[in-house]
Design a protein around this motif. Structure first.
Motif, PDB file in Angstrom:
ATOM      1  N   GLY A 104       0.813  -1.216   0.000  1.00  0.00           N
ATOM      2  CA  GLY A 104       0.000   0.000   0.000  1.00  0.00           C
ATOM      3  C   GLY A 104       0.838   1.253   0.000  1.00  0.00           C
ATOM      4  N   GLY A 105       0.500   2.167  -0.907  1.00  0.00           N
ATOM      5  CA  GLY A 105       1.195   3.444  -0.975  1.00  0.00           C
ATOM      6  C   GLY A 105       2.445   3.379  -1.826  1.00  0.00           C
ATOM      7  N   PHE A 106       3.112   4.529  -1.893  1.00  0.00           N
ATOM      8  CA  PHE A 106       4.373   4.619  -2.619  1.00  0.00           C
ATOM      9  C   PHE A 106       5.464   4.846  -1.564  1.00  0.00           C
ATOM     10  N   TYR A 107       6.183   5.958  -1.599  1.00  0.00           N
ATOM     11  CA  TYR A 107       7.125   6.194  -0.504  1.00  0.00           C
ATOM     12  C   TYR A 107       6.382   6.301   0.833  1.00  0.00           C
ATOM     13  N   LEU A 108       5.220   6.959   0.804  1.00  0.00           N
ATOM     14  CA  LEU A 108       4.396   7.041   2.014  1.00  0.00           C
ATOM     15  C   LEU A 108       3.502   5.815   2.075  1.00  0.00           C
ATOM     16  N   PRO A 109       3.704   4.941   3.065  1.00  0.00           N
ATOM     17  CA  PRO A 109       2.853   3.744   3.162  1.00  0.00           C
ATOM     18  C   PRO A 109       1.452   4.119   3.625  1.00  0.00           C
ATOM     19  N   THR A 110       0.480   3.274   3.246  1.00  0.00           N
ATOM     20  CA  THR A 110      -0.889   3.514   3.696  1.00  0.00           C
ATOM     21  C   THR A 110      -1.087   3.073   5.131  1.00  0.00           C
ATOM     22  N   ASN A 111      -0.217   2.201   5.644  1.00  0.00           N
ATOM     23  CA  ASN A 111      -0.260   1.800   7.051  1.00  0.00           C
ATOM     24  C   ASN A 111       1.105   1.249   7.422  1.00  0.00           C
ATOM     25  N   ASN A 112       1.304   0.987   8.692  1.00  0.00           N
ATOM     26  CA  ASN A 112       2.603   0.525   9.186  1.00  0.00           C
ATOM     27  C   ASN A 112       2.571  -0.916   9.684  1.00  0.00           C
ATOM     28  N   THR A 113       1.523  -1.664   9.297  1.00  0.00           N
ATOM     29  CA  THR A 113       1.476  -3.083   9.670  1.00  0.00           C
ATOM     30  C   THR A 113       2.512  -3.861   8.875  1.00  0.00           C
ATOM     31  N   VAL A 114       2.838  -5.042   9.363  1.00  0.00           N
ATOM     32  CA  VAL A 114       3.947  -5.791   8.764  1.00  0.00           C
ATOM     33  C   VAL A 114       3.568  -7.237   8.480  1.00  0.00           C
ATOM     34  N   SER A 115       4.350  -7.853   7.605  1.00  0.00           N
ATOM     35  CA  SER A 115       4.361  -9.292   7.409  1.00  0.00           C
ATOM     36  C   SER A 115       5.786  -9.780   7.607  1.00  0.00           C
ATOM     37  N   PHE A 116       5.943 -11.093   7.798  1.00  0.00           N
ATOM     38  CA  PHE A 116       7.301 -11.617   7.938  1.00  0.00           C
ATOM     39  C   PHE A 116       7.467 -12.862   7.086  1.00  0.00           C
ATOM     40  N   LEU A 117       8.704 -13.101   6.712  1.00  0.00           N
ATOM     41  CA  LEU A 117       9.072 -14.259   5.906  1.00  0.00           C
ATOM     42  C   LEU A 117      10.307 -14.892   6.519  1.00  0.00           C
ATOM     43  N   ILE A 118      10.253 -16.204   6.758  1.00  0.00           N
ATOM     44  CA  ILE A 118      11.398 -16.919   7.325  1.00  0.00           C
ATOM     45  C   ILE A 118      11.874 -17.952   6.319  1.00  0.00           C
ATOM     46  N   GLN A 119      13.188 -18.007   6.120  1.00  0.00           N
ATOM     47  CA  GLN A 119      13.820 -19.008   5.266  1.00  0.00           C
ATOM     48  C   GLN A 119      14.861 -19.758   6.091  1.00  0.00           C
ATOM     49  N   ALA A 120      15.032 -21.040   5.818  1.00  0.00           N
ATOM     50  CA  ALA A 120      16.002 -21.850   6.562  1.00  0.00           C
ATOM     51  C   ALA A 120      16.675 -22.830   5.620  1.00  0.00           C
ATOM     52  N   SER A 121      18.000 -22.947   5.739  1.00  0.00           N
ATOM     53  CA  SER A 121      18.752 -23.883   4.902  1.00  0.00           C
ATOM     54  C   SER A 121      19.888 -24.498   5.711  1.00  0.00           C
ATOM     55  N   VAL A 122      20.371 -25.624   5.238  1.00  0.00           N
ATOM     56  CA  VAL A 122      21.406 -26.382   5.955  1.00  0.00           C
ATOM     57  C   VAL A 122      22.757 -25.667   5.882  1.00  0.00           C
ATOM     58  N   ILE A 123      23.483 -25.699   6.992  1.00  0.00           N
ATOM     59  CA  ILE A 123      24.888 -25.283   7.018  1.00  0.00           C
ATOM     60  C   ILE A 123      25.733 -26.548   7.099  1.00  0.00           C
ATOM     61  N   GLU A 124      26.694 -26.680   6.196  1.00  0.00           N
ATOM     62  CA  GLU A 124      27.483 -27.910   6.153  1.00  0.00           C
ATOM     63  C   GLU A 124      28.434 -28.043   7.331  1.00  0.00           C
ATOM     64  N   ASN A 125      29.039 -26.935   7.758  1.00  0.00           N
ATOM     65  CA  ASN A 125      29.987 -26.965   8.886  1.00  0.00           C
ATOM     66  C   ASN A 125      29.446 -26.088  10.014  1.00  0.00           C
ATOM     67  N   PRO A 126      28.606 -26.672  10.865  1.00  0.00           N
ATOM     68  CA  PRO A 126      27.898 -25.855  11.851  1.00  0.00           C
ATOM     69  C   PRO A 126      28.780 -25.270  12.951  1.00  0.00           C
ATOM     70  N   LEU A 127      29.826 -25.997  13.387  1.00  0.00           N
ATOM     71  CA  LEU A 127      30.632 -25.519  14.507  1.00  0.00           C
ATOM     72  C   LEU A 127      31.534 -24.371  14.069  1.00  0.00           C
ATOM     73  N   TYR A 128      31.750 -23.416  14.962  1.00  0.00           N
ATOM     74  CA  TYR A 128      32.655 -22.317  14.672  1.00  0.00           C
ATOM     75  C   TYR A 128      34.087 -22.834  14.647  1.00  0.00           C
ATOM     76  N   SER A 129      34.816 -22.484  13.602  1.00  0.00           N
ATOM     77  CA  SER A 129      36.226 -22.847  13.494  1.00  0.00           C
ATOM     78  C   SER A 129      36.946 -21.738  12.751  1.00  0.00           C
ATOM     79  N   VAL A 130      38.251 -21.663  12.934  1.00  0.00           N
ATOM     80  CA  VAL A 130      39.044 -20.616  12.300  1.00  0.00           C
ATOM     81  C   VAL A 130      39.638 -21.149  11.002  1.00  0.00           C
ATOM     82  N   ASN A 131      39.275 -20.516   9.908  1.00  0.00           N
ATOM     83  CA  ASN A 131      39.829 -20.865   8.600  1.00  0.00           C
ATOM     84  C   ASN A 131      41.220 -20.249   8.490  1.00  0.00           C
TER      85      ASN A 131
END
Length: 279
Positions: free
Chosen positions: A97-124
């Motif tokens: 809704g709207g252009f630079y000025l929105p018609t309202n300030n309500t929100v939606s959210f989107l979550i994405q999740a994918s695998v990490i091959e090397n989960p533990l923190y290590s120093v490269n």
């Protein structure tokens, strides 16, 4: 699968036609790491997200409790079979809704999740070369410290790094001082001092930055300070490294003709693992 407003949908679902995050960069996001069904540093992520929404005048839904967001993230990670090691991004954007000025300030959210091959923190320990990116500069203002969906400087800087066979670039602000790297905050060790630019310089208020500052002050003999870093300081440094929640600590081994040690990065990584209880 993706999680859109609490509903699991196929990732091919078209959500972009009137999406203000897509059209105007009118959105904020968090990049989160999940290990063994646990969200790392989740309270810090949650409160940074809420603060960002307030700063850009988004209306925070009553349902956006810490427990609700945690449940939505973990449900998606489980659905995508990556709850043992996942990279998760939650994007919150102002509704249509709207252009630079929105018609309202309500929100939606989107979550994405994918695998990490090397989960533990290590120093490269492989060679990791950086240089300055000077085509565009970060403004010293509050908006620069937020993770917004407008990351054009980081995108063009990443293209520059790729074209010049660099592993990363260091960004400068409009005062020509060092701010951060393309994918994280920057730390510099000089003698017994561990230095990182203050948030007032326009750097991201990073979650891993916060952890490293706290752990280095508590668990090492280093003098830990937040102060302005000039490009000339970089070649005087003993060590340089980058921090973010996905990678952890990434040492820089080369900047122009200067090569750097990585000992402090390795010590801080061990302290981080001990703190998390995952080593």
């Amino acid at each position: 699968m993706i999680n859109f407003n609490g509903t699991l949908l196929d990732s091919n679902t078209n959500l972009l036609e009137q999406n203000r995050g897509f059209l105007y960069g009118d959105g904020v996001f968090e990049t989160i790491k999940v290990i063994d069904g646990k969200i790392l540093f989740f309270e810090d992520h949650y409160f940074r997200l809420m603060a960002a929404m307030r700063i850009v005048r988004m209306e925070i839904p009553m349902t956006f409790t810490l427990e609700y967001i945690e449940e939505q993230i973990l449900t998606l990670a489980k659905s995508n079979k990556c709850e043992q090691s996942a990279r998760v991004r939650i994007t919150v954007y102002r509704n249509d809704g709207g252009f630079y000025l929105p018609t309202n300030n309500t929100v939606s959210f989107l979550i994405q999740a994918s695998v990490i091959e090397n989960p533990l923190y290590s120093v490269n320990e492989n060679e990791y070369e950086v240089d300055l990116y000077k085509d565009f500069y970060i403004s010293k203002q509050l908006l620069s410290t937020l993770k917004t969906t407008n990351k054009m400087i980081h995108i063009t800087g990443s293209i520059y790094a790729n074209e010049n066979d660099l592993d990363n670039c260091i960004l400068l602000n409009d005062g020509k001082n060092v701010v951060e790297a393309l994918q994280g905050n920057l730390f510099m060790k000089m003698g017994n001092r561990l230095i990182t630019p203050p948030v007032s310089e326009g750097c991201l208020n990073g979650i891993m930055r916060k952890q490293i500052l706290r752990l280095a002050k508590k668990e090492t003999d280093l003098e830990v300070v937040e102060q302005i870093i000039s490009p000339f300081d970089l070649q005087k440094a003993d060590e340089l490294f980058i921090t973010n929640v996905i990678r952890g600590i990434q040492p820089i081994t080369k900047y122009r003709k200067k090569e750097f040690a990585i000992g402090t990065a390795k010590v801080l990584n061990e302290i981080l693992l001990q703190h998390l209880g995952i080593n």
